[in-house]
Design an enzyme around this catalytic site. Structure first.
Site, PDB file in Angstrom:
ATOM      1  N   TYR A   1      23.494  65.618  64.389  1.00 37.49           N
ATOM      2  CA  TYR A   1      23.981  65.215  63.067  1.00 37.49           C
ATOM      3  C   TYR A   1      25.503  65.180  63.013  1.00 37.49           C
ATOM      4  O   TYR A   1      26.087  64.421  62.247  1.00 37.49           O
ATOM      5  CB  TYR A   1      23.509  66.207  62.000  1.00 37.49           C
TER       6      TYR A   1
ATOM      7  N   LYS B   1      13.786  71.254  73.585  1.00 38.02           N
ATOM      8  CA  LYS B   1      13.296  70.215  74.508  1.00 38.02           C
ATOM      9  C   LYS B   1      14.003  70.479  75.837  1.00 38.02           C
ATOM     10  O   LYS B   1      14.725  69.621  76.369  1.00 38.02           O
ATOM     11  CB  LYS B   1      13.611  68.830  73.911  1.00 38.02           C
TER      12      LYS B   1
ATOM     13  N   ASP C   1       7.661  68.749  71.108  1.00 31.86           N
ATOM     14  CA  ASP C   1       6.490  67.866  70.945  1.00 31.86           C
ATOM     15  C   ASP C   1       5.215  68.703  70.849  1.00 31.86           C
ATOM     16  O   ASP C   1       4.348  68.470  69.998  1.00 31.86           O
ATOM     17  CB  ASP C   1       6.403  66.812  72.077  1.00 31.86           C
TER      18      ASP C   1
ATOM     19  N   ASP D   1      14.600  69.602  60.923  1.00 34.77           N
ATOM     20  CA  ASP D   1      14.403  68.639  59.831  1.00 34.77           C
ATOM     21  C   ASP D   1      12.986  68.081  59.895  1.00 34.77           C
ATOM     22  O   ASP D   1      12.246  68.061  58.904  1.00 34.77           O
ATOM     23  CB  ASP D   1      15.435  67.513  59.971  1.00 34.77           C
TER      24      ASP D   1
ATOM     25  N   ASP E   1       9.343  69.123  57.467  1.00 31.85           N
ATOM     26  CA  ASP E   1       8.544  68.167  56.670  1.00 31.85           C
ATOM     27  C   ASP E   1       7.080  68.249  57.098  1.00 31.85           C
ATOM     28  O   ASP E   1       6.175  68.160  56.269  1.00 31.85           O
ATOM     29  CB  ASP E   1       9.050  66.727  56.853  1.00 31.85           C
TER      30      ASP E   1
HETATM   31  C1  LIG Z   1      18.950  63.491  53.790  1.00 29.96           C
HETATM   32  C2  LIG Z   1      19.089  64.123  55.143  1.00 29.96           C
HETATM   33  C3  LIG Z   1      20.501  63.993  55.618  1.00 29.96           C
HETATM   34  C4  LIG Z   1      18.631  65.584  55.152  1.00 29.96           C
HETATM   35  C5  LIG Z   1      18.707  66.138  56.562  1.00 29.96           C
HETATM   36  O1  LIG Z   1      18.252  65.499  57.509  1.00 29.96           O
HETATM   37  O2  LIG Z   1      19.194  67.250  56.704  1.00 29.96           O
HETATM   38  C6  LIG Z   1      17.237  65.821  54.621  1.00 29.96           C
HETATM   39  O3  LIG Z   1      16.270  65.161  55.358  1.00 29.96           O
HETATM   40  C7  LIG Z   1      16.944  67.302  54.568  1.00 29.96           C
HETATM   41  O4  LIG Z   1      15.961  67.726  55.169  1.00 29.96           O
HETATM   42  O5  LIG Z   1      17.685  68.028  53.887  1.00 29.96           O
HETATM   43 MG   LIG Z   2      14.590  66.359  55.838  1.00 27.15          MG
END
Ligand SMILES: CC(C)[C@H](C(=O)O)[C@@H](O)C(=O)O
Ligand SMILES: [Mg+2]
Ligand SMILES: NC(=O)c1ccc[n+]([C@@H]2O[C@H](COP(=O)([O-])OP(=O)(O)OC[C@H]3O[C@@H](n4cnc5c(N)ncnc54)[C@H](O)[C@@H]3O)[C@@H](O)[C@H]2O)c1
Length: 359
Positions: A143, A192, A224, A248, A252
């Site tokens: 990032y 990884k 993975d 990240d 999710d």
């Molecule tokens: C919007 C994006 C930059 C952010 C990230 O990847 O950190 C989001 O996905 C999160 O999880 O906070």
């Molecule tokens: Mg995110």
């Protein structure tokens, strides 16, 4: 809570202001219940800040956050700004605020409410006992590495650089070990290392730091495989520590164990006491303005704020118990509802949780 706490509130874009409004009701109810007063101040951040100030992270917003005890954030981004030059996208403000406030540690607990097992994508017997936290490194990795484009004989080439130094890895791993020590004492480090040099340094550093935590069981899992194991044996994880981008993505995925991304709260912490609290989800442009977003992730982020920044366990528990009570009573927003025709909206869910808050 002894002294008055200052909270900077950044609604942001899309459903951000909608869910933050519900979290603010919870702040007010806390004031009533405990006879305290918060000093709250709103500021522009993200796409709305680009529209009004020409930048996603205006100087006055950053200064407000620096002077606060905690920051409550909704979400930023959306199609309106997708074609902006890269330094003028809402996400740049998000990376900027994390970096400038030194928030290198992102704590994302995946809390499974028993009554929501029906909303999860996994079978209840696979989910049984699942209770995990993703500790995501937040201010390094791909990032933040150098990125650029150049012309080549094969057309344009784009480059993103992934870099980590030992100090960056050490501090997040130490934090994750501390978190694990207070829980079930199991740490899963995800990398990884079969391919990436940054992951090899990560793994060496994890082994070195974890040696100071002999009471914490350590496992290394390739990313993975981890993505797969999260669906196969979620209950076997306690604390997962990983680098920025893997964290990240895996968080999710972990959200779907809870039933919805609308359930996942987060805390971003640094060396000091200042913390930034936000739902893990984004601005959800597809449902923004409809009053249907799930505010629970943001409300649970307030509970994390009380516990982690204000050292105020009791008030955090009041919120978490209220959320549980409302869900146990069968109330659902559309994202976690089996029968969507009975779902309640954002504001109603906020009101129900506030009503259920008792000392
Ligand atoms: C919007 C994006 C930059 C952010 C990230 O990847 O950190 C989001 O996905 C999160 O999880 O906070
Ligand atoms: Mg995110
Ligand atoms: N921390 C942040 O501010 C943050 C995090 C992630 C994405 N984003 C940004 O948000 C924008 C949209 O991104 P995306 O669509 O990939 O991810 P998203 O998290 O905004 O939405 C993904 C899906 O989940 C649903 N969803 C998200 N939050 C919900 C909630 N509280 N209740 C019910 N449903 C919910 C959305 O409707 C959508 O279908 C992009 O600009 C992205 O960069 C910001």
């Amino acid at each position: 809570m002894a002294e008055t706490k200052r909270i900077a509130i950044l609604g942001g874009d899309g459903i951000g202001p909608e869910v933050v409004a519900e979290a603010e009701k919870v702040l007010k109810k806390t004031e009533e219940l405990f006879g305290v007063q918060f000093e709250t101040e709103h500021a522009l951040f993200g796409g709305v800040a680009i529209d009004q100030k020409g930048t996603p992270l205006p100087e006055e917003t950053l200064e407000l956050c620096k002077s606060a005890d905690a920051v409550l954030l909704g979400a930023v981004g959306g199609p309106k700004w997708d074609n902006n030059p890269k330094e003028l996208r809402p996400e740049t403000g998000l990376l900027g605020i994390r970096k400038q406030l030194g928030l290198f540690s992102n704590i994302r607990p995946a809390v499974i409410f028993d009554c929501l097992k029906e909303a999860s994508t996994l079978k209840p017997e696979v989910l049984e006992g699942t209770d995990l936290i993703v500790v995501r490194e937040l201010t390094g990795g791909i990032y933040f590495g150098e990125k650029f484009r150049r012309d080549t004989e094969n057309g344009q080439e784009a480059v993103d650089t992934c870099a980590y130094n030992e100090k960056e890895v050490e501090r997040i791993v130490r934090q994750a070990c501390e978190v694990a020590r207070k829980r079930r004492k199991k740490l899963t480090s995800v990398d990884k290392a079969n391919v990436l040099e940054t992951s090899r340094l990560w793994r060496e550093t994890v082994n070195r730091i974890a040696a100071d935590y002999q009471d914490v069981e350590l496992e290394h899992v390739l990313v993975d495989n981890c993505a797969m194991q999260l669906l196969r044996r979620p209950a076997s994880f306690d604390v997962i520590v990983t680098e920025n981008m893997f964290g990240d993505i895996l968080s999710d995925e972990a959200a779907m164990l809870t039933g919805s991304i609308g359930m996942l709260a987060s805390a971003s912490l640094g060396e000091g006491s200042l913390g930034l609290y936000e739902p893990v989800h984004g601005s959800a442009p597809d449902i923004a303005g409809q009053g249907v977003a799930n505010p629970i992730a943001t409300i649970l982020s307030v509970a994390l704020m009380y516990k982690l920044s204000f050292n105020w366990q009791e008030a955090g528990d009041v919120i978490e118990n209220a959320v549980k009570k409302v869900l146990d009573a069968g109330h659902r927003t559309a994202d976690i509802a089996v029968d969507k025709s009975k779902a309640v909206g954002t504001s109603k869910m906020g009101d129900l949780i506030v009503e259920a808050m008792v000392r």
